[in-house]
Scaffold this motif. Structure first.
Motif, PDB file in Angstrom:
ATOM      1  N   VAL A  66      -9.660  31.347  46.038  1.00  0.00           N
ATOM      2  CA  VAL A  66      -8.975  30.660  44.944  1.00  0.00           C
ATOM      3  C   VAL A  66      -9.712  30.957  43.639  1.00  0.00           C
ATOM      4  CG1 VAL A  66      -8.222  28.416  44.060  1.00  0.00           C
ATOM      5  CG2 VAL A  66      -8.322  28.805  46.542  1.00  0.00           C
ATOM      6  N   THR A  67      -8.954  31.385  42.631  1.00  0.00           N
ATOM      7  CA  THR A  67      -9.524  31.638  41.310  1.00  0.00           C
ATOM      8  C   THR A  67      -8.845  30.712  40.310  1.00  0.00           C
ATOM      9  OG1 THR A  67      -9.964  33.945  41.881  1.00  0.00           O
ATOM     10  CG2 THR A  67      -9.961  33.381  39.535  1.00  0.00           C
ATOM     11  N   ILE A  68      -9.669  29.951  39.585  1.00  0.00           N
ATOM     12  CA  ILE A  68      -9.174  29.044  38.546  1.00  0.00           C
ATOM     13  C   ILE A  68      -9.992  29.297  37.290  1.00  0.00           C
ATOM     14  CG2 ILE A  68      -8.800  26.637  37.858  1.00  0.00           C
ATOM     15  CD1 ILE A  68      -8.906  25.949  40.911  1.00  0.00           C
ATOM     16  N   ASP A  69      -9.316  29.697  36.221  1.00  0.00           N
ATOM     17  CA  ASP A  69      -9.964  29.921  34.934  1.00  0.00           C
ATOM     18  C   ASP A  69     -11.166  30.867  35.066  1.00  0.00           C
ATOM     19  OD1 ASP A  69     -10.101  29.508  32.143  1.00  0.00           O
ATOM     20  OD2 ASP A  69     -11.585  27.901  32.397  1.00  0.00           O
ATOM     21  N   GLY A  70     -11.003  31.919  35.881  1.00  0.00           N
ATOM     22  CA  GLY A  70     -12.045  32.925  36.045  1.00  0.00           C
ATOM     23  C   GLY A  70     -13.129  32.592  37.062  1.00  0.00           C
ATOM     24  N   LYS A  71     -13.095  31.412  37.646  1.00  0.00           N
ATOM     25  CA  LYS A  71     -14.080  31.017  38.661  1.00  0.00           C
ATOM     26  C   LYS A  71     -13.437  31.116  40.032  1.00  0.00           C
ATOM     27  CE  LYS A  71     -16.233  27.783  35.473  1.00  0.00           C
ATOM     28  NZ  LYS A  71     -15.280  27.713  34.382  1.00  0.00           N
ATOM     29  N   THR A  72     -14.124  31.781  40.983  1.00  0.00           N
ATOM     30  CA  THR A  72     -13.571  32.026  42.314  1.00  0.00           C
ATOM     31  C   THR A  72     -14.419  31.352  43.372  1.00  0.00           C
ATOM     32  OG1 THR A  72     -12.670  34.151  41.578  1.00  0.00           O
ATOM     33  CG2 THR A  72     -12.893  33.831  43.949  1.00  0.00           C
ATOM     34  N   GLU A  73     -13.723  30.735  44.346  1.00  0.00           N
ATOM     35  CA  GLU A  73     -14.389  30.105  45.469  1.00  0.00           C
ATOM     36  C   GLU A  73     -13.503  30.257  46.697  1.00  0.00           C
ATOM     37  OE1 GLU A  73     -16.175  25.719  46.579  1.00  0.00           O
ATOM     38  OE2 GLU A  73     -16.356  26.467  44.523  1.00  0.00           O
ATOM     39  N   THR A  74     -14.125  30.310  47.865  1.00  0.00           N
ATOM     40  CA  THR A  74     -13.386  30.337  49.120  1.00  0.00           C
ATOM     41  C   THR A  74     -13.180  28.902  49.577  1.00  0.00           C
ATOM     42  OG1 THR A  74     -14.322  32.481  49.705  1.00  0.00           O
ATOM     43  CG2 THR A  74     -13.401  31.179  51.502  1.00  0.00           C
ATOM     44  N   PHE A  81      -8.357  21.796  45.946  1.00  0.00           N
ATOM     45  CA  PHE A  81      -8.720  22.215  44.595  1.00  0.00           C
ATOM     46  C   PHE A  81      -7.708  21.642  43.618  1.00  0.00           C
ATOM     47  CE2 PHE A  81      -6.346  25.677  46.557  1.00  0.00           C
ATOM     48  CZ  PHE A  81      -5.408  26.045  45.609  1.00  0.00           C
ATOM     49  N   ILE A  82      -8.135  21.519  42.366  1.00  0.00           N
ATOM     50  CA  ILE A  82      -7.259  20.981  41.331  1.00  0.00           C
ATOM     51  C   ILE A  82      -7.183  21.983  40.188  1.00  0.00           C
ATOM     52  CG2 ILE A  82      -9.067  19.680  40.141  1.00  0.00           C
ATOM     53  CD1 ILE A  82      -6.888  17.411  39.844  1.00  0.00           C
ATOM     54  N   VAL A  83      -5.988  22.116  39.623  1.00  0.00           N
ATOM     55  CA  VAL A  83      -5.758  23.035  38.507  1.00  0.00           C
ATOM     56  C   VAL A  83      -5.276  22.208  37.317  1.00  0.00           C
ATOM     57  CG1 VAL A  83      -4.527  25.072  37.693  1.00  0.00           C
ATOM     58  CG2 VAL A  83      -5.091  24.858  40.132  1.00  0.00           C
ATOM     59  N   PRO A  84      -6.115  22.045  36.303  1.00  0.00           N
ATOM     60  CA  PRO A  84      -5.682  21.315  35.107  1.00  0.00           C
ATOM     61  C   PRO A  84      -4.581  22.071  34.359  1.00  0.00           C
ATOM     62  CG  PRO A  84      -8.079  21.377  35.244  1.00  0.00           C
ATOM     63  CD  PRO A  84      -7.544  22.355  36.267  1.00  0.00           C
ATOM     64  N   THR A  85      -3.904  21.378  33.512  1.00  0.00           N
ATOM     65  CA  THR A  85      -2.816  21.924  32.702  1.00  0.00           C
ATOM     66  C   THR A  85      -3.219  23.227  32.014  1.00  0.00           C
ATOM     67  OG1 THR A  85      -1.976  19.702  32.288  1.00  0.00           O
ATOM     68  CG2 THR A  85      -1.328  21.400  30.734  1.00  0.00           C
ATOM     69  N   GLY A  86      -2.366  24.237  32.180  1.00  0.00           N
ATOM     70  CA  GLY A  86      -2.497  25.466  31.406  1.00  0.00           C
ATOM     71  C   GLY A  86      -3.520  26.485  31.855  1.00  0.00           C
ATOM     72  N   LEU A  87      -4.316  26.208  32.885  1.00  0.00           N
ATOM     73  CA  LEU A  87      -5.327  27.183  33.309  1.00  0.00           C
ATOM     74  C   LEU A  87      -4.707  28.251  34.221  1.00  0.00           C
ATOM     75  CD1 LEU A  87      -8.545  25.102  34.062  1.00  0.00           C
ATOM     76  CD2 LEU A  87      -7.832  26.236  31.951  1.00  0.00           C
ATOM     77  N   VAL A  88      -5.124  29.501  34.018  1.00  0.00           N
ATOM     78  CA  VAL A  88      -4.662  30.600  34.871  1.00  0.00           C
ATOM     79  C   VAL A  88      -5.338  30.453  36.232  1.00  0.00           C
ATOM     80  CG1 VAL A  88      -4.644  33.100  35.185  1.00  0.00           C
ATOM     81  CG2 VAL A  88      -4.252  32.121  32.907  1.00  0.00           C
ATOM     82  N   HIS A  89      -4.529  30.575  37.285  1.00  0.00           N
ATOM     83  CA  HIS A  89      -5.045  30.435  38.646  1.00  0.00           C
ATOM     84  C   HIS A  89      -4.274  31.343  39.598  1.00  0.00           C
ATOM     85  CE1 HIS A  89      -1.849  27.492  38.075  1.00  0.00           C
ATOM     86  NE2 HIS A  89      -1.631  27.511  39.383  1.00  0.00           N
ATOM     87  N   SER A  90      -4.911  31.636  40.743  1.00  0.00           N
ATOM     88  CA  SER A  90      -4.299  32.501  41.751  1.00  0.00           C
ATOM     89  C   SER A  90      -4.966  32.249  43.094  1.00  0.00           C
ATOM     90  CB  SER A  90      -4.453  33.980  41.364  1.00  0.00           C
ATOM     91  OG  SER A  90      -5.828  34.320  41.289  1.00  0.00           O
ATOM     92  N   VAL A  91      -4.322  32.728  44.159  1.00  0.00           N
ATOM     93  CA  VAL A  91      -4.913  32.654  45.497  1.00  0.00           C
ATOM     94  C   VAL A  91      -4.662  33.948  46.240  1.00  0.00           C
ATOM     95  CG1 VAL A  91      -4.646  30.131  45.677  1.00  0.00           C
ATOM     96  CG2 VAL A  91      -2.890  31.620  46.642  1.00  0.00           C
ATOM     97  N   VAL A  92      -5.548  34.221  47.189  1.00  0.00           N
ATOM     98  CA  VAL A  92      -5.374  35.304  48.146  1.00  0.00           C
ATOM     99  C   VAL A  92      -5.644  34.697  49.515  1.00  0.00           C
ATOM    100  CG1 VAL A  92      -6.210  37.543  48.968  1.00  0.00           C
ATOM    101  CG2 VAL A  92      -6.131  37.068  46.507  1.00  0.00           C
ATOM    102  N   ALA A  93      -4.721  34.890  50.451  1.00  0.00           N
ATOM    103  CA  ALA A  93      -4.891  34.372  51.803  1.00  0.00           C
ATOM    104  C   ALA A  93      -5.814  35.304  52.587  1.00  0.00           C
ATOM    105  CB  ALA A  93      -3.536  34.254  52.495  1.00  0.00           C
ATOM    106  N   LEU A  94      -6.993  34.826  52.923  1.00  0.00           N
ATOM    107  CA  LEU A  94      -7.939  35.626  53.703  1.00  0.00           C
ATOM    108  C   LEU A  94      -7.539  35.651  55.165  1.00  0.00           C
ATOM    109  CD1 LEU A  94     -11.247  34.462  52.009  1.00  0.00           C
ATOM    110  CD2 LEU A  94      -9.813  36.450  51.471  1.00  0.00           C
ATOM    111  N   GLU A  95      -6.700  34.714  55.563  1.00  0.00           N
ATOM    112  CA  GLU A  95      -6.053  34.662  56.877  1.00  0.00           C
ATOM    113  C   GLU A  95      -4.738  33.918  56.673  1.00  0.00           C
ATOM    114  OE1 GLU A  95      -9.326  32.620  58.822  1.00  0.00           O
ATOM    115  OE2 GLU A  95      -8.195  30.748  58.811  1.00  0.00           O
TER     116      GLU A  95
END
Length: 111
Positions: A66-74, A81-95
């Motif tokens: 999971v990447t939120i505002d340039g910070k990535t964590e598994t 996880f929480i995504v505040p208003t307006g922040l760029v975020h993405s996910v990649v399914a590792l499984e």
């Protein structure tokens, strides 16, 4: 005026394919709040995006990068996880896995 929906069963919601390996279904909503389930195949991507809604996500199954505002964590099963208003975020399914997302206010673009 429509009747308030208090309960929802998963079989009443249809999956919509968003991209290869990525699908969603709206489970229940009011104008103020929405619950959505996302299903991912291994390697499925939730592309980088932002929106004005506050989003909280629960990993019901699987492991995601999971990447939120340039910070990535598994984040694995049982994590959130929480995504505040307006922040760029993405996910990649590792499984293969599922996310249960809650948005406030509801996502009009999902209905």
């Amino acid at each position: 005026m429509s009747e308030q929906q208090f309960f929802a069963q998963p079989e009443t919601s249809e999956w919509i394919e968003l991209a290869p390996g990525n699908r969603r279904r709206v489970l229940i909503h009011t104008p103020e709040l929405m619950q959505v389930e996302f299903g991912f195949d291994k390697g499925g991507i939730g592309a980088p995006h932002s929106h004005p809604h506050i989003q909280v996500s629960y990993v019901a199954e699987g492991t995601f990068e999971v990447t939120i505002d340039g910070k990535t964590e598994t984040v694995g099963t049982g994590g959130s996880f929480i995504v505040p208003t307006g922040l760029v975020h993405s996910v990649v399914a590792l499984e293969a896995g599922r996310l249960v997302d809650v948005f406030t206010p509801m996502r009009q673009d999902f209905v």
